[in-house]
Design a protein around this motif. Structure first.
Motif, PDB file in Angstrom:
ATOM      1  N   LEU A  99      59.025  62.873  43.664  1.00  7.87           N
ATOM      2  CA  LEU A  99      57.727  63.051  44.308  1.00  7.87           C
ATOM      3  C   LEU A  99      56.580  62.806  43.323  1.00  7.87           C
ATOM      4  N   GLN A 100      56.737  63.284  42.099  1.00  7.93           N
ATOM      5  CA  GLN A 100      55.702  63.040  41.087  1.00  7.93           C
ATOM      6  C   GLN A 100      55.558  61.555  40.778  1.00  7.93           C
ATOM      7  N   ARG A 101      56.732  60.851  40.675  1.00 10.05           N
ATOM      8  CA  ARG A 101      56.674  59.408  40.421  1.00 10.05           C
ATOM      9  C   ARG A 101      56.006  58.676  41.577  1.00 10.05           C
ATOM     10  N   ASP A 102      56.352  59.102  42.806  1.00  8.86           N
ATOM     11  CA  ASP A 102      55.737  58.453  43.968  1.00  8.86           C
ATOM     12  C   ASP A 102      54.219  58.670  43.983  1.00  8.86           C
ATOM     13  N   LYS A 103      53.796  59.883  43.612  1.00  5.93           N
ATOM     14  CA  LYS A 103      52.347  60.151  43.584  1.00  5.93           C
ATOM     15  C   LYS A 103      51.643  59.293  42.542  1.00  5.93           C
ATOM     16  N   ARG A 104      52.276  59.183  41.339  1.00  2.00           N
ATOM     17  CA  ARG A 104      51.671  58.341  40.303  1.00  2.00           C
ATOM     18  C   ARG A 104      51.620  56.880  40.729  1.00  2.00           C
ATOM     19  N   GLN A 105      52.718  56.417  41.367  1.00  3.16           N
ATOM     20  CA  GLN A 105      52.742  55.033  41.831  1.00  3.16           C
ATOM     21  C   GLN A 105      51.699  54.796  42.923  1.00  3.16           C
ATOM     22  N   GLN A 106      51.558  55.779  43.834  1.00  2.00           N
ATOM     23  CA  GLN A 106      50.552  55.648  44.879  1.00  2.00           C
ATOM     24  C   GLN A 106      49.147  55.627  44.292  1.00  2.00           C
ATOM     25  N   LYS A 107      48.934  56.465  43.273  1.00  2.00           N
ATOM     26  CA  LYS A 107      47.617  56.493  42.637  1.00  2.00           C
ATOM     27  C   LYS A 107      47.308  55.168  41.950  1.00  2.00           C
ATOM     28  N   SER A 108      48.320  54.621  41.241  1.00  2.00           N
ATOM     29  CA  SER A 108      48.097  53.336  40.585  1.00  2.00           C
ATOM     30  C   SER A 108      47.875  52.230  41.606  1.00  2.00           C
ATOM     31  N   THR A 109      48.602  52.308  42.752  1.00  2.65           N
ATOM     32  CA  THR A 109      48.407  51.308  43.810  1.00  2.65           C
ATOM     33  C   THR A 109      47.003  51.379  44.381  1.00  2.65           C
ATOM     34  N   GLU A 110      46.516  52.601  44.613  1.00  4.48           N
ATOM     35  CA  GLU A 110      45.150  52.759  45.115  1.00  4.48           C
ATOM     36  C   GLU A 110      44.131  52.233  44.110  1.00  4.48           C
ATOM     37  N   GLU A 111      44.383  52.488  42.818  1.00  2.00           N
ATOM     38  CA  GLU A 111      43.472  51.987  41.788  1.00  2.00           C
ATOM     39  C   GLU A 111      43.451  50.463  41.778  1.00  2.00           C
ATOM     40  N   LEU A 112      44.657  49.864  41.894  1.00  3.99           N
ATOM     41  CA  LEU A 112      44.712  48.406  41.926  1.00  3.99           C
ATOM     42  C   LEU A 112      44.003  47.844  43.155  1.00  3.99           C
ATOM     43  N   GLU A 113      44.173  48.505  44.287  1.00  8.57           N
ATOM     44  CA  GLU A 113      43.490  48.043  45.494  1.00  8.57           C
ATOM     45  C   GLU A 113      41.975  48.133  45.343  1.00  8.57           C
ATOM     46  N   ARG A 114      41.503  49.231  44.706  1.00 11.77           N
ATOM     47  CA  ARG A 114      40.067  49.380  44.501  1.00 11.77           C
ATOM     48  C   ARG A 114      39.532  48.300  43.557  1.00 11.77           C
ATOM     49  N   VAL A 115      40.296  48.023  42.489  1.00  9.32           N
ATOM     50  CA  VAL A 115      39.874  46.976  41.553  1.00  9.32           C
ATOM     51  C   VAL A 115      39.874  45.618  42.235  1.00  9.32           C
ATOM     52  N   ALA A 116      40.891  45.376  43.071  1.00  8.92           N
ATOM     53  CA  ALA A 116      40.961  44.097  43.775  1.00  8.92           C
ATOM     54  C   ALA A 116      39.791  43.938  44.741  1.00  8.92           C
ATOM     55  N   ALA A 117      39.410  45.032  45.431  1.00 15.84           N
ATOM     56  CA  ALA A 117      38.262  44.956  46.331  1.00 15.84           C
ATOM     57  C   ALA A 117      36.972  44.660  45.568  1.00 15.84           C
ATOM     58  N   ALA A 118      36.806  45.324  44.389  1.00 17.16           N
ATOM     59  CA  ALA A 118      35.610  45.066  43.577  1.00 17.16           C
ATOM     60  C   ALA A 118      35.579  43.621  43.091  1.00 17.16           C
ATOM     61  N   CYS A 119      36.753  43.096  42.681  1.00 16.79           N
ATOM     62  CA  CYS A 119      36.813  41.700  42.241  1.00 16.79           C
ATOM     63  C   CYS A 119      36.498  40.739  43.387  1.00 16.79           C
ATOM     64  N   GLU A 120      36.940  41.083  44.580  1.00 14.94           N
ATOM     65  CA  GLU A 120      36.659  40.244  45.734  1.00 14.94           C
ATOM     66  C   GLU A 120      35.159  40.194  46.024  1.00 14.94           C
ATOM     67  N   GLU A 121      34.490  41.359  45.915  1.00 14.53           N
ATOM     68  CA  GLU A 121      33.035  41.381  46.122  1.00 14.53           C
ATOM     69  C   GLU A 121      32.323  40.546  45.066  1.00 14.53           C
ATOM     70  N   ASP A 122      32.750  40.685  43.795  1.00 17.98           N
ATOM     71  CA  ASP A 122      32.136  39.879  42.730  1.00 17.98           C
ATOM     72  C   ASP A 122      32.348  38.390  42.968  1.00 17.98           C
ATOM     73  N   LEU A 123      33.546  38.042  43.466  1.00 15.89           N
ATOM     74  CA  LEU A 123      33.829  36.640  43.736  1.00 15.89           C
ATOM     75  C   LEU A 123      32.931  36.099  44.844  1.00 15.89           C
ATOM     76  N   LYS A 124      32.672  36.910  45.873  1.00 16.32           N
ATOM     77  CA  LYS A 124      31.772  36.479  46.942  1.00 16.32           C
ATOM     78  C   LYS A 124      30.365  36.254  46.420  1.00 16.32           C
ATOM     79  N   LEU A 125      29.897  37.178  45.549  1.00 11.69           N
ATOM     80  CA  LEU A 125      28.560  37.019  44.981  1.00 11.69           C
ATOM     81  C   LEU A 125      28.466  35.749  44.136  1.00 11.69           C
ATOM     82  N   LEU A 126      29.525  35.476  43.354  1.00  8.21           N
ATOM     83  CA  LEU A 126      29.523  34.271  42.524  1.00  8.21           C
ATOM     84  C   LEU A 126      29.525  32.998  43.374  1.00  8.21           C
ATOM     85  N   ARG A 127      30.251  33.036  44.477  1.00 10.97           N
ATOM     86  CA  ARG A 127      30.268  31.871  45.348  1.00 10.97           C
ATOM     87  C   ARG A 127      28.893  31.615  45.962  1.00 10.97           C
TER      88      ARG A 127
END
Length: 380
Positions: A99-127
């Motif tokens: 359960l602890q590993r799953d929570k850490r993995q879920q947290k890292s997945t959420e962090e990656l999703e947040r970073v990916a969303a921020a990168c997508e917004e930056d990419l739109k602005l650059l375009r």
């Protein structure tokens, strides 16, 4: 090791109501009349008694075996139950880790999703920025091409105009000598006429640059000097004594004004002690005073007579002073101000507070009462 707490699923912090509820629930399931066994019911009753006595941390199986559960069947069943409890405990630990590993993995997945969303917004602005710059570049290229075509269209016309002018001009070799002499004479006449017309202007400019004196001298040449005025004297009254010879000059005794002797201005002693009132004596006068120093190097001083005085450190940045600070004099690098009224003008202000704010400087009142008492005794 299986304890009595493990049997009931409690710990030392479990309240009595919860303990009683768990005991009733398990007894309804382990009672022989309900399909349970006598040994398990005895074990449950003993665990409940031990926990009520505060001995729930003791080992349950070993205690029952010592008390006379001699049957091999019951001992084997207890050992089996103990093994099952240990296996369940290991499974519980494994599930907790998973359960602890799953929570850490879920947290890292959420962090990656947040970073990916921020990168997508930056990419739109650059375009969008890239599209805007591309449009500006195309517009600049279009204007440059239009200006180039305009210059290229007018260049042949200019060349043709120059050729036509060259064709209409006659070479100097085709003009007769008589016409050339007339043209030269006209040029010399015009030059002399221009020089004669410019001469007065040059003279006036020279007089202007020379100043006022040449103009006055030039005007004096044309003006006649006026005759000197006649001085007439009329005697209104005559005193014969005025005609008598004067006596030798009397000695004039100089009047010596009494020089006003100013009293010496008291001069305080400089110390490094900050925030503490103490009794001192002036450097140039045998009079006592009390003073306190701020962290910025200014002082509050009180002598036997007069008001509290604020010695402002002149090295500090000048600011807007309060209305109750009245300037008196300069003393070394201090500006001395009297405090005749308002904040800091009475001893009660200093005695009733821990510190006072004078001109944006905090003056602590540590030891003021003792120092003020000593000053009153010395000033008597």
């Amino acid at each position: 090791m299986t304890t009595f707490h493990d049997i009931l699923g409690t710990d030392r912090h479990t309240p009595a109501d919860e303990l009683k509820r768990r005991y009733k629930l398990l007894s309804s399931r382990l009672h022989p009349d309900k399909g349970g066994s006598k040994a398990m019911m005895q074990l449950l009753v003993q665990a409940y008694d031990k926990i009520c006595q505060g001995k729930g941390h003791e080992e349950a199986v070993r205690t029952i075996t010592v008390k006379g559960a001699s049957s091999e069947r019951y001992q084997a069943k207890c050992r089996q139950l103990e093994r099952e409890v240990e296996a369940l405990q290991r499974i519980n630990d494994d599930l907790t880790l998973q359960l602890q590993r799953d929570k850490r993995q879920q947290k890292s997945t959420e962090e990656l999703e947040r970073v990916a969303a921020a990168c997508e917004e930056d990419l739109k602005l650059l375009r969008r920025e890239n599209n805007r710059l591309t449009k500006q570049l195309d517009e600049a290229r279009r204007k440059l091409s239009e200006s180039t075509r305009t210059v290229a269209r007018f260049e042949p016309e200019r060349k043709s105009d120059r050729k036509a002018d060259a064709g209409t001009r006659a070479p100097l070799s085709q003009i007769s000598p008589v016409v050339l002499n007339q043209l030269k004479s006209l040029g010399r006449i015009n030059l002399r006429r221009s020089a004669l017309m410019a001469m007065p202007l040059i003279v006036v400019a020279g007089l202007i640059t020379a100043g006022k004196a040449p103009w006055l001298s030039l005007m004096a040449m044309f003006d006649e000097p006026p005759p000197p005025p006649e001085v007439k004297m009329t005697i209104l009254n005559y005193n014969p004594d005025d005609a008598m010879p004067t006596t030798p000059a009397q000695e004039i005794m100089p009047i010596q004004a009494e020089s006003a002797v100013r009293p010496l201005a008291p001069r305080i002693r400089l110390v490094n002690l900050v925030g503490h009132w103490d009794l001192q004596q002036y450097e140039n006068l045998p009079q006592p005073y009390i003073r306190v120093r701020s962290e910025k190097g200014s002082y509050i001083v009180k002598g036997c007579g007069g008001h509290f005085q604020y010695y402002h450190n002149s090295h500090l940045r000048a600011g807007r002073l309060a209305a109750n600070l009245i300037f008196e004099r300069h003393d070394r690098h201090f500006q001395v101000y009297n405090i005749p009224y308002g904040n800091g003008s009475f001893a009660a202000n200093w005695a009733d507070s821990q510190s006072l704010l004078i001109n944006n400087e905090y003056f602590p009142n540590q030891g003021f009462v003792e120092a003020y008492q000593q000053l009153l005794q010395r000033c008597r």
